[in-house]
Scaffold this motif. Structure first.
Motif, PDB file in Angstrom:
ATOM      1  N   ALA A  45     -43.864  64.682  -5.262  1.00 45.59           N
ATOM      2  CA  ALA A  45     -44.522  65.272  -6.492  1.00 45.59           C
ATOM      3  C   ALA A  45     -43.825  66.496  -7.001  1.00 45.59           C
ATOM      4  CB  ALA A  45     -45.978  65.203  -6.236  1.00 45.59           C
ATOM      5  N   ARG A  46     -43.771  67.446  -6.018  1.00 48.42           N
ATOM      6  CA  ARG A  46     -43.108  68.608  -6.398  1.00 48.42           C
ATOM      7  C   ARG A  46     -41.689  68.413  -6.853  1.00 48.42           C
ATOM      8  NH1 ARG A  46     -46.355  70.463  -1.934  1.00 48.42           N
ATOM      9  NH2 ARG A  46     -44.306  70.309  -0.528  1.00 48.42           N
ATOM     10  N   ARG A  48     -40.484  65.864  -8.303  1.00 48.96           N
ATOM     11  CA  ARG A  48     -40.472  65.425  -9.517  1.00 48.96           C
ATOM     12  C   ARG A  48     -40.838  66.517 -10.888  1.00 48.96           C
ATOM     13  NH1 ARG A  48     -42.949  60.748  -6.918  1.00 48.96           N
ATOM     14  NH2 ARG A  48     -44.736  61.471  -7.244  1.00 48.96           N
ATOM     15  N   GLU A  49     -41.847  67.616 -10.361  1.00 47.16           N
ATOM     16  CA  GLU A  49     -42.203  68.325 -11.138  1.00 47.16           C
ATOM     17  C   GLU A  49     -41.040  69.325 -11.385  1.00 47.16           C
ATOM     18  OE1 GLU A  49     -45.462  70.476  -9.381  1.00 47.16           O
ATOM     19  OE2 GLU A  49     -46.916  68.709 -10.005  1.00 47.16           O
ATOM     20  N   ILE A  50     -40.169  69.539 -10.213  1.00 43.74           N
ATOM     21  CA  ILE A  50     -39.057  70.363 -10.574  1.00 43.74           C
ATOM     22  C   ILE A  50     -38.031  69.897 -11.466  1.00 43.74           C
ATOM     23  CG2 ILE A  50     -37.024  71.550  -9.271  1.00 43.74           C
ATOM     24  CD1 ILE A  50     -38.957  71.843  -6.959  1.00 43.74           C
ATOM     25  N   THR A  52     -38.547  67.531 -13.880  1.00 45.42           N
ATOM     26  CA  THR A  52     -38.975  67.406 -15.211  1.00 45.42           C
ATOM     27  C   THR A  52     -38.948  69.016 -15.995  1.00 45.42           C
ATOM     28  OG1 THR A  52     -41.208  67.834 -14.589  1.00 45.42           O
ATOM     29  CG2 THR A  52     -40.509  65.564 -15.018  1.00 45.42           C
ATOM     30  N   ALA A  53     -39.192  70.049 -15.220  1.00 40.97           N
ATOM     31  CA  ALA A  53     -39.001  71.211 -15.705  1.00 40.97           C
ATOM     32  C   ALA A  53     -37.683  71.754 -15.905  1.00 40.97           C
ATOM     33  CB  ALA A  53     -39.480  72.291 -14.506  1.00 40.97           C
TER      34      ALA A  53
END
Length: 87
Positions: A45-46, A48-50, A52-53
């Motif tokens: 999840a982390r 994926r967040e990175i 998308t950022a």
């Protein structure tokens, strides 16, 4: 009192019989597996967040890279012209 070390091979060689090892009962590791999977899912999840950022900054990075390469191309052109005139 002395103690003589006796390995499995020594025992088998002296007695002529093979030592039978009792299999250990299977341990239930579902809790450890669940914890491990939870940590893996959190790390995914982390990541994926990175990603998308990073996607939001991509157009800006491409524009900056294009400006940098065009500056480098201009510098190389002037450098080549300068050396053509001198030689």
């Amino acid at each position: 009192m002395t103690v003589e070390l006796l390995t499995t091979r020594d025992y088998e060689a002296r007695t002529g019989e093979t030592a039978r090892v009792q299999p250990k009962p299977k341990q239930n590791k579902t809790q450890e597996t669940t914890k491990m999977l939870l940590h893996e899912e959190l790390s995914r999840a982390r990541i994926r967040e990175i990603h998308t950022a990073a996607e939001t900054w991509r157009p800006w990075r491409h524009a900056r890279a294009a400006r940098r390469w065009s500056r480098l191309a201009r510098w190389a052109e002037t450098h080549a012209e300068r050396h053509r005139i001198q030689h």
